[in-house]
Enzyme design. Structure first.
Site, PDB file in Angstrom:
ATOM      1  N   CYS A  18      43.236  53.056  20.619  1.00 21.10           N
ATOM      2  CA  CYS A  18      44.388  52.161  20.436  1.00 21.10           C
ATOM      3  C   CYS A  18      44.097  50.770  20.988  1.00 21.10           C
ATOM      4  CB  CYS A  18      45.632  52.744  21.101  1.00 21.10           C
ATOM      5  SG  CYS A  18      45.453  52.967  22.875  1.00 21.10           S
ATOM      6  N   CYS A  56      48.974  58.099  26.282  1.00 23.40           N
ATOM      7  CA  CYS A  56      49.117  56.828  27.005  1.00 23.40           C
ATOM      8  C   CYS A  56      49.183  57.069  28.511  1.00 23.40           C
ATOM      9  CB  CYS A  56      50.370  56.096  26.570  1.00 23.40           C
ATOM     10  SG  CYS A  56      50.575  56.038  24.786  1.00 23.40           S
TER      11      CYS A  56
HETATM   12 FE1  FES Z   1      47.450  53.049  23.621  1.00 29.27          FE
HETATM   13 FE2  FES Z   1      49.801  53.812  24.398  1.00 29.27          FE
HETATM   14  S1  FES Z   1      49.184  53.423  22.378  1.00 29.27           S
HETATM   15  S2  FES Z   1      48.061  53.524  25.590  1.00 29.27           S
END
Ligand code: FES
Length: 145
Positions: free
Chosen positions: A33, A103
């Protein structure tokens, strides 16, 4: 979707910032991400975490979990801080939606990385502590689409 506690820690994150001459710092990221987290620890001679701050380039759940994680490790011994897992942080926040569970790993891994840095500087070993991964996505199961 998010509990009141998650929203509170997202909107008013605790312990944001950095600690100069920290006893230990740890930075981890999730390449998937692109989010990055850095934790600073101030540990006294008795091994008690006097202060903890964080900085993140991350999503709201990463902010909220890091904020709660810093609150949970402050005032704790190193061994107690080792027990602040992502699960413990999520419980303290009354849960996270399943897609956001990863996360919360950023906070746990960043604390471990900061403890590792501290142990390296001090030349000590912390029971149960593994060398940090710079990318927490490494070794995660490939998700199926
Ligand atoms: Fe990457 Fe939450 S989407 S840490």
């Amino acid at each position: 979707m998010y509990s009141d506690k998650v929203m509170d820690h997202f909107e008013n994150p605790r312990n944001v910032g950095e600690i100069e001459n920290a006893s230990g710092t740890g930075t981890v990221g999730n390449a998937k991400c692109g989010d990055i987290m850095r934790i600073y620890l101030d540990i006294d001679d008795d091994g008690i975490i006097q202060d903890c701050k964080f900085k993140t380039f991350g999503c709201g759940a990463a902010v909220a979990t890091s904020s709660m994680a810093t609150e949970l490790v402050k005032g704790k011994s190193i061994q107690e801080a080792m027990k602040v897992t992502n699960k413990a942080v999520m419980e303290a926040l009354d849960g996270l939606p399943p897609v956001k569970v990863h996360c919360s790993l950023l906070a746990e891994e960043a604390i471990h990385a900061a403890l590792w840095d501290y142990a390296q500087k001090k030349g000590i070993e912390i029971e149960g502590l593994q060398p940090p991964k710079s990318d927490i996505h490494e070794g995660e199961e490939e998700e199926e689409y």
